[in-house]
Design a protein around this motif. Structure first.
Motif, PDB file in Angstrom:
ATOM      1  N   VAL A   1       0.850  -1.191   0.000  1.00  0.00           N
ATOM      2  CA  VAL A   1       0.000   0.000   0.000  1.00  0.00           C
ATOM      3  C   VAL A   1       0.886   1.240   0.000  1.00  0.00           C
ATOM      4  CG1 VAL A   1      -1.802   1.272   1.227  1.00  0.00           C
ATOM      5  CG2 VAL A   1      -1.815  -1.231   1.241  1.00  0.00           C
ATOM      6  N   SER A   2       0.511   2.233  -0.851  1.00  0.00           N
ATOM      7  CA  SER A   2       1.246   3.498  -0.868  1.00  0.00           C
ATOM      8  C   SER A   2       0.249   4.654  -0.801  1.00  0.00           C
ATOM      9  CB  SER A   2       2.107   3.603  -2.132  1.00  0.00           C
ATOM     10  OG  SER A   2       1.287   3.590  -3.301  1.00  0.00           O
ATOM     11  N   TRP A   3       0.757   5.847  -0.487  1.00  0.00           N
ATOM     12  CA  TRP A   3      -0.109   7.019  -0.319  1.00  0.00           C
ATOM     13  C   TRP A   3       0.733   8.292  -0.438  1.00  0.00           C
ATOM     14  CZ3 TRP A   3       1.362   3.583   3.361  1.00  0.00           C
ATOM     15  CH2 TRP A   3       2.169   4.062   4.396  1.00  0.00           C
ATOM     16  N   ARG A   4       0.031   9.395  -0.521  1.00  0.00           N
ATOM     17  CA  ARG A   4       0.684  10.704  -0.484  1.00  0.00           C
ATOM     18  C   ARG A   4       0.310  11.379   0.829  1.00  0.00           C
ATOM     19  NH1 ARG A   4      -1.352  11.827  -5.791  1.00  0.00           N
ATOM     20  NH2 ARG A   4      -2.616  13.487  -4.852  1.00  0.00           N
ATOM     21  N   PRO A   5       1.245  12.135   1.437  1.00  0.00           N
ATOM     22  CA  PRO A   5       0.911  12.775   2.719  1.00  0.00           C
ATOM     23  C   PRO A   5      -0.111  13.887   2.512  1.00  0.00           C
ATOM     24  CG  PRO A   5       3.075  13.489   1.950  1.00  0.00           C
ATOM     25  CD  PRO A   5       2.637  12.388   1.020  1.00  0.00           C
ATOM     26  N   GLY A   6      -0.968  14.041   3.480  1.00  0.00           N
ATOM     27  CA  GLY A   6      -1.910  15.160   3.468  1.00  0.00           C
ATOM     28  C   GLY A   6      -1.300  16.359   4.167  1.00  0.00           C
ATOM     29  N   ALA A   7      -2.130  17.329   4.469  1.00  0.00           N
ATOM     30  CA  ALA A   7      -1.637  18.533   5.153  1.00  0.00           C
ATOM     31  C   ALA A   7      -1.149  18.176   6.555  1.00  0.00           C
ATOM     32  CB  ALA A   7      -2.756  19.570   5.231  1.00  0.00           C
ATOM     33  N   ASP A   8       0.013  18.727   6.916  1.00  0.00           N
ATOM     34  CA  ASP A   8       0.518  18.440   8.271  1.00  0.00           C
ATOM     35  C   ASP A   8      -0.036  19.413   9.302  1.00  0.00           C
ATOM     36  OD1 ASP A   8       1.849  20.805   7.833  1.00  0.00           O
ATOM     37  OD2 ASP A   8       3.865  19.956   7.850  1.00  0.00           O
ATOM     38  N   ASN A   9      -0.766  20.437   8.832  1.00  0.00           N
ATOM     39  CA  ASN A   9      -1.393  21.422   9.731  1.00  0.00           C
ATOM     40  C   ASN A   9      -0.391  21.979  10.738  1.00  0.00           C
ATOM     41  OD1 ASN A   9      -3.918  21.249   8.484  1.00  0.00           O
ATOM     42  ND2 ASN A   9      -4.471  19.455   9.695  1.00  0.00           N
ATOM     43  N   HIS A  10       0.787  22.311  10.174  1.00  0.00           N
ATOM     44  CA  HIS A  10       1.845  23.003  10.935  1.00  0.00           C
ATOM     45  C   HIS A  10       2.395  22.168  12.092  1.00  0.00           C
ATOM     46  CE1 HIS A  10       0.655  26.498   8.631  1.00  0.00           C
ATOM     47  NE2 HIS A  10      -0.588  26.333   9.041  1.00  0.00           N
ATOM     48  N   SER A  11       2.219  20.848  12.022  1.00  0.00           N
ATOM     49  CA  SER A  11       2.825  19.963  13.024  1.00  0.00           C
ATOM     50  C   SER A  11       3.318  18.724  12.291  1.00  0.00           C
ATOM     51  CB  SER A  11       1.802  19.574  14.103  1.00  0.00           C
ATOM     52  OG  SER A  11       2.371  18.696  15.036  1.00  0.00           O
TER      53      SER A  11
ATOM     54  N   ASP B   1       7.046   5.479  10.015  1.00  0.00           N
ATOM     55  CA  ASP B   1       7.344   6.859  10.430  1.00  0.00           C
ATOM     56  C   ASP B   1       6.751   7.859   9.439  1.00  0.00           C
ATOM     57  OD1 ASP B   1       9.182   7.439   8.265  1.00  0.00           O
ATOM     58  OD2 ASP B   1      10.652   6.174   9.290  1.00  0.00           O
ATOM     59  N   GLY B   2       6.827   9.153   9.816  1.00  0.00           N
ATOM     60  CA  GLY B   2       6.170  10.197   9.029  1.00  0.00           C
ATOM     61  C   GLY B   2       6.801  10.467   7.689  1.00  0.00           C
TER      62      GLY B   2
ATOM     63  N   ALA C   1      -0.635  10.656  12.202  1.00  0.00           N
ATOM     64  CA  ALA C   1      -0.617  11.173  13.572  1.00  0.00           C
ATOM     65  C   ALA C   1       0.600  12.081  13.746  1.00  0.00           C
ATOM     66  CB  ALA C   1      -0.582  10.038  14.588  1.00  0.00           C
ATOM     67  N   SER C   2       0.431  13.065  14.607  1.00  0.00           N
ATOM     68  CA  SER C   2       1.546  13.946  14.960  1.00  0.00           C
ATOM     69  C   SER C   2       1.570  14.084  16.478  1.00  0.00           C
ATOM     70  CB  SER C   2       1.370  15.318  14.299  1.00  0.00           C
ATOM     71  OG  SER C   2       0.257  15.994  14.861  1.00  0.00           O
ATOM     72  N   LEU C   3       2.460  14.929  16.979  1.00  0.00           N
ATOM     73  CA  LEU C   3       2.532  15.127  18.424  1.00  0.00           C
ATOM     74  C   LEU C   3       1.253  15.751  18.961  1.00  0.00           C
ATOM     75  CD1 LEU C   3       6.214  16.388  18.795  1.00  0.00           C
ATOM     76  CD2 LEU C   3       5.310  14.093  19.297  1.00  0.00           C
ATOM     77  N   ILE C   4       0.505  16.425  18.084  1.00  0.00           N
ATOM     78  CA  ILE C   4      -0.721  17.075  18.547  1.00  0.00           C
ATOM     79  C   ILE C   4      -1.882  16.092  18.632  1.00  0.00           C
ATOM     80  CG2 ILE C   4      -2.457  18.806  17.871  1.00  0.00           C
ATOM     81  CD1 ILE C   4      -0.217  20.574  16.942  1.00  0.00           C
ATOM     82  N   GLY C   5      -1.897  15.110  17.750  1.00  0.00           N
ATOM     83  CA  GLY C   5      -2.997  14.150  17.807  1.00  0.00           C
ATOM     84  C   GLY C   5      -3.115  13.328  16.538  1.00  0.00           C
TER      85      GLY C   5
ATOM     86  N   ILE D   1       4.260  15.233  10.750  1.00  0.00           N
ATOM     87  CA  ILE D   1       3.658  13.908  10.928  1.00  0.00           C
ATOM     88  C   ILE D   1       4.718  12.969  11.468  1.00  0.00           C
ATOM     89  CG2 ILE D   1       2.604  11.971   9.696  1.00  0.00           C
ATOM     90  CD1 ILE D   1       1.473  14.040   7.706  1.00  0.00           C
ATOM     91  N   THR D   2       4.350  12.237  12.541  1.00  0.00           N
ATOM     92  CA  THR D   2       5.311  11.321  13.173  1.00  0.00           C
ATOM     93  C   THR D   2       5.104   9.883  12.749  1.00  0.00           C
ATOM     94  OG1 THR D   2       3.835  11.176  15.085  1.00  0.00           O
ATOM     95  CG2 THR D   2       5.596  12.825  15.180  1.00  0.00           C
ATOM     96  N   THR D   3       3.852   9.446  12.598  1.00  0.00           N
ATOM     97  CA  THR D   3       3.588   8.036  12.241  1.00  0.00           C
ATOM     98  C   THR D   3       2.354   7.942  11.360  1.00  0.00           C
ATOM     99  OG1 THR D   3       2.254   7.720  14.235  1.00  0.00           O
ATOM    100  CG2 THR D   3       4.577   7.068  14.362  1.00  0.00           C
ATOM    101  N   TYR D   4       2.281   6.803  10.647  1.00  0.00           N
ATOM    102  CA  TYR D   4       1.091   6.439   9.871  1.00  0.00           C
ATOM    103  C   TYR D   4       0.598   5.077  10.344  1.00  0.00           C
ATOM    104  CZ  TYR D   4       2.144  10.135   6.471  1.00  0.00           C
ATOM    105  OH  TYR D   4       2.369  11.330   5.865  1.00  0.00           O
TER     106      TYR D   4
END
Length: 1029
Positions: free
Chosen positions: A617-627, A655-656, A679-683, A629-632
């Motif tokens: 499975v592959s994907w493209r990252p979405g918006a990181d919303n200024h934080s 990892d992100g 997921a990021s450190l924010i949530g 991304i740490t994990t998928y």
């Protein structure tokens, strides 16, 4: 002729009044229309409608054929509210073209033309007509020759006598153009008298022509001949837009010709066209430009064909595309009017002023539908009409030209009384009096005339502009306007205020979603001025009522307009602008808000490769919303899962910076779809959209059926059952089961294939199969990829054989009115072929059918059973059968039993209790049984502590009882009779309260909150019979 100054004063006065929209030239509300009047009408009057509005109220005149109708010279004419009324209309004097003419002080307009026609129908002049003699088979035409008339006619023919009208078909036709009767081929049945009937549709009058006899000649029968078209339409048929075009075509011939229609240009006849009278009439409704062309009528028979042709042309009366409108201009200006109309042929244009033709002059230019008047003066004032005309009609469009000539007047538009401006700003003071022609302007500040300089500008339209305003510019300003009709002035004041400045402006911020923040906006301003704060977000003004869940205006004083944003969301990121406005200035300050939050959903989730148990499975990252991304995390869903489930991946932790992973541990041959969550450190963010659905590859089945068992069935059967393997565990298509079995103690397995994946049972049948024998059984699986393993071996018994013997020694005994007991002898295994699992008792009332029997089953060694819930005093039949898994054995002999009579229905009454020396004595009335009830054998006394639930019972055959009970408790007592039929109805509950003295007495009373007695063993009871039953 009025002097120019008189016209000027009158026009100026009228224009002043016109400001309230009360004065205007004449306007037609209703124009006259064509009228057809029946000469023999009982009404004896004609009305030509004309309704006009205007102020002053217009006067109405009428013209007949271009000459004014003199109302005073002919008493028959009168004008009623603008309409022309003609009494006793005369065809000679009154027929013609009429026009309505409306005039008031603004001018004159003329209406469209309307024709007055008179409808009539005279009688036929001749009284007899010559006999028409024709051969049989010959074609024939009978002429109608209608009498003098006016108005539309319709024609019909009477055959012999009224009301026998000629029926039109492919052989006979009545032309509505000529009125003639056409017979394509005369037959013997056509011999007789024919009368033409003419009806005027306007006056609904009918006249009959003289009869025409038709006879057959004796010199033979007419032979066959080719069609001859007798009724045909003209070579050119002009047709108006929107009308119904009617073409007639009829031919004589032997045999009778057939009529068909087509277009010579090869186009199809319009689908809306209708054919009548055996195709002799072609009607085209709602005629349009595309319906024009060369039409052909074809008449054919076996002897030949003939064709009639005609060109349908299109015409249309003029119709307005663009009309003219009222114009109010100042003197010496230019005007331009244009009117446009369509029509076929193209209309020509002419212009009228006050009802008379407008002649081009030096200042007046007319070209087609345009009218240009340069340098207008008061003499140009009036009502103008554009007239569009072709040979099919004339239409008029009317408009009023008002020429304004007046000295300056500030009464409607004074200078602004008070103008506010800030120091350093720019101010514009308008001076716009009503004046014609345009006046010249002068300005004063106080008493000093203003001159233009680098800061002061005087515009031609009277506007004053002052740039870079200072406190010294404050004061009184007067504008004076003058033209050659007069002069006027108006004064206003200019007040200069200190500018508004930001004290605390909003600043850009970086926040996390869910927080609440305050964006400050505080200013200093000239306090007498009102101030207004407005906030915008990304260019849109914030509606604090609509968006009050998140946005709130806060601020304790008028110089603060802070913005509170509560529970900030990701979509609140952007540009915020605080806009501050007073009556003299406005300013704004902006701040950028960055909102950090959980990542947005990943995009373009794709299944790159798939095997039986894995998927890439592959994907493209979405918006990181200024934080960052740490994990998928990858989630999967199948038709068998409950929602989305997290799956195992390689790598185990994504990892992100990784945008592809291998999902492992999948089930073969299952349709999967995947989504990715960041997921990021924010949530944790929102999941991505699902990938496409893909099925894993097939593999050998691994899961074997569970709970393999069986048994039962009918004679000579081995029944094997199992739980089906769920579809998601079948690992491939073509799934099925392999059932293997063998008698216990043998070596070879018998196998069979069950091809259905939903099967859960197999029945092996063989007449030599011994009953209730042990078999070793196992069930395996297979699919398109091959066979899997077998389930563990289990023991299953073959089917039993039904018991072969019936139970004996059946005895039934009645226990009560609702219960009997049945006894039988035990069947030994040696007495019956089949194994005995138990017995079934069937019972039914004497009045019922055996098929309605109740059934009661017992276990193996039981030799008796009680049957309850029976009817009292009723005869029952009973029979017993042995049974096992194979079925029922033969029935025993039927025995009979009668239930006992029901117990007494009357409860004991008149219950009285007495207490003395720690004893309670109860007395009650004797219960008498009814004829259909069992005799009373005794009574049961039930008693308990009020606080306990367990009840004690004593029996007596008397109507009294003595109880030795402690006095420190409340007691609940009930009494009921019993008999051979069972227990009767109980009395009401009697509550005996705690006894506080040595002697007490009471009678029966119910209680609803009785408690119960548990330790009855501690109570001493002695019974003394007081009386015998």
């Amino acid at each position: 002729m009025r002097l120019l100054w008189e016209l000027l004063v009158l026009q100026s006065f009228m224009l002043c009044l016109a400001d309230d929209n009360t004065l205007h030239g004449p306007v037609f509300i209703q124009e006259p229309s064509n009228v057809v009047f029946a000469l023999d009408s009982e009404e004896k009057k004609v009305k030509l409608n004309c309704e006009v509005k205007g102020n002053p109220k217009p006067t109405i005149r009428w013209k007949l054929n271009g000459t004014v109708v003199d109302i005073g010279m002919d008493y028959r004419y009168s004008v009623v509210e603008g309409s022309l009324l003609i009494n006793n209309p005369n065809k000679t004097q009154d027929a013609g073209t009429y026009q309505c003419i409306a005039t008031n002080s603004f001018g004159t307009i003329v209406s469209r033309e309307a024709k007055l026609q008179f409808a009539y129908l005279e009688n036929f002049k001749t009284r007899t007509r010559s006999t028409v003699s024709v051969r049989q088979g010959q074609g024939m035409v009978l002429l109608c020759g209608p009498p003098p008339h006016s108005g539309e006619l319709i024609y019909a023919w009477i055959f012999n006598e009224y009301p026998s009208f000629v029926h039109q078909d492919n052989r006979r036709f009545v032309s509505q153009e000529t009125g003639n009767l056409y017979i394509a081929k005369v037959e013997k049945s056509d011999v007789g008298n024919y009368t033409c009937v003419v009806t005027n549709t306007v006056i609904s009058n009918r006249v009959l022509g003289p009869p025409t006899p038709l006879i057959l000649r004796n010199d033979g029968v007419m032979g066959e001949y080719e069609p001859k078209i007798e009724v045909q339409f003209p070579e050119t048929v002009p047709s108006a837009k929107g009308t119904t075009v009617r073409l007639e075509c009829f031919a004589l011939g032997n045999p009778v010709p057939t009529i068909s229609w087509k277009r010579a240009d090869g186009k199809q006849i319009p689908r809306k066209a209708r054919r009548h009278k055996s195709s002799s009439i072609l009607e085209i409704p709602n005629f349009q430009q595309e319906d024009t062309g060369l039409y052909e009528c074809v008449a054919e028979n076996v002897r030949g064909r003939n064709v009639a042709r005609g060109q349908l042309t299109f015409y249309a009366a003029p119709n307005w595309i663009q009309k003219i409108s009222d114009v109010h201009v100042t003197i010496e200006e230019n005007i331009f009017w244009e009117c446009k109309a369509n029509g076929r042929p193209k209309p020509s244009y002419s212009w009228l002023k006050d009802g008379e033709s407008l002649i081009p002059q030096e200042r007046i230019q007319i070209e087609h539908g345009t009218l240009t008047i340069t340098s207008v003066n008061l003499s140009d004032t009036g009502m103008y009409q554009c007239m569009a005309e072709n040979r099919h009609g004339v239409i008029y469009a009317s408009a009023e030209l008002s020429v304004i000539a007046v000295g300056p007047d500030f009464s409607k538009n004074f200078l602004k009384r008070l103008t506010l401006v800030k120091v350093g700003g720019e101010v514009t003071i308008e001076c716009k009096p009503k004046a014609s022609p345009r006046p010249t302007f002068t300005w004063k500040k106080g008493k000093e005339i203003l001159r233009e300089n680098e800061r002061i500008t005087l515009l031609e339209d009277g506007t004053l502009k002052i740039a870079n305003v200072t406190k010294a510019d404050a004061g009184s300003y007067t504008c004076t306007a003058a033209n050659h009709f007069g002069a006027a002035s108006s004064t206003g004041s200019l007040v200069v205020k200190d500018p508004t400045r930001f004290m605390v402006a909003p600043n850009s911020m970086d926040v996390t979603a869910g927080e609440s923040i305050l964006l400050p906006c505080q200013v200093s301003h000239d306090h007498p001025l009102d101030i207004m704060f407005t906030w915008s977000f990304n260019g849109h003004v914030i509606d604090f009522e609509k968006d009050g869940d998140h946005f709130e205006r806060v601020g304790g004083q008028d110089s603060a307009g802070d913005l509170m944003i509560r529970s900030i969301q990701l979509n609140h990121a952007g540009k915020y602008v605080c806009m501050v406005q007073t009556s003299v200035d406005k300013l704004s300050a902006a701040a950028d808000l960055i909102v950090r939050g959980p990542p947005g959903p990943p995009e373009a989730v794709t299944i790159d490769e798939i095997t039986d148990t894995t998927a890439q499975v592959s994907w493209r990252p979405g918006a990181d919303n200024h934080s960052p991304i740490t994990t998928y995390v990858i989630q999967a869903r199948t038709p068998f899962s409950v929602g989305w489930q997290a799956v195992n991946t390689v790598p185990d932790i994504i990892d992100g910076n990784t945008f592809t992973a291998t999902v492992v541990g999948l089930n073969p041959w299952v349709e999967y779809e995947f989504r990715v969550v960041a997921a990021s450190l924010i949530g944790i963010g929102e999941p991505s959209r699902p990938s496409e659905k893909r099925r894993t590859e097939e593999a050998l089945p691994e899961v074997t059926p569970a709970n393999v068992s069986g048994g039962g069935g009918t004679k000579s059967e081995l029944v094997i059952t199992w739980e089906t393997v769920p579809e998601e565990l079948q690992n491939g298509g073509g799934f099925g089961y392999v059932v293997a079995f063998r008698p216990v103690g043998t070596i070879s397995w018998m196998q069979t294939v069950v091809a259905s994946p939903d099967a859960s049972k197999y029945v092996f049948r063989n007449e030599s199969l011994p009953p209730f024998s042990q078999y070793e059984v196992k069930v395996g699986v297979y699919n398109n990829k091959g066979e899997g393993s077998f389930s563990p071996v289990t023991i299953v018994y073959s089917a039993d054989e039904e018991p072969s013997k019936a139970p004996t020694n059946i005895v039934a005994k009645s226990l009560s009115s609702s219960e009997v007991e049945v006894f039988w002898s035990l069947l030994l295994e040696t007495q019956s072929k089949g194994r005995i699992q138990g017995y079934e008792i069937r019972y039914w009332k004497h009045d019922d059918k055996e098929e309605q029997a109740g059934r009661l089953r017992t276990t193996t060694n039981q030799t008796s059973a009680k049957i309850s819930h029976l009817k009292g005093n009723a005869l029952y039949h009973l029979a017993v059968k042995a049974y096992n898994t194979a079925g029922m054995g033969p029935s025993s002999a039927i025995v009979n039993v009668t239930t006992k009579k029901p117990p007494p229905s009357q409860p004991p009454g008149n219950i009285i209790w007495n207490s003395s020396d720690s004893k309670i004595i109860l007395n009650w009335d004797q219960v008498k049984a009814q004829n259909n009830e069992s005799e009373v054998k005794g009574y049961k006394v039930l008693y308990r502590w009020n606080r306990q639930s367990s009840t004690s019972v004593i029996e007596t055959n008397k109507t009294s009882v003595e109880l030795s009970l402690p006095f420190d408790e409340d007691y609940i007592v009930q009494i009921k009779p019993f008999s051979d039929g069972g227990d009767g109805n109980s009395s009401e509950q009697i509550r005996i309260p705690k006894i506080t003295n040595a002697y007490a007495r009471g009678s029966g009373a119910s209680t609803s909150n009785a408690c119960t007695l548990s330790a009855i063993s501690t109570i001493m009871i002695s019974l003394t019979a007081r009386s015998s039953l």
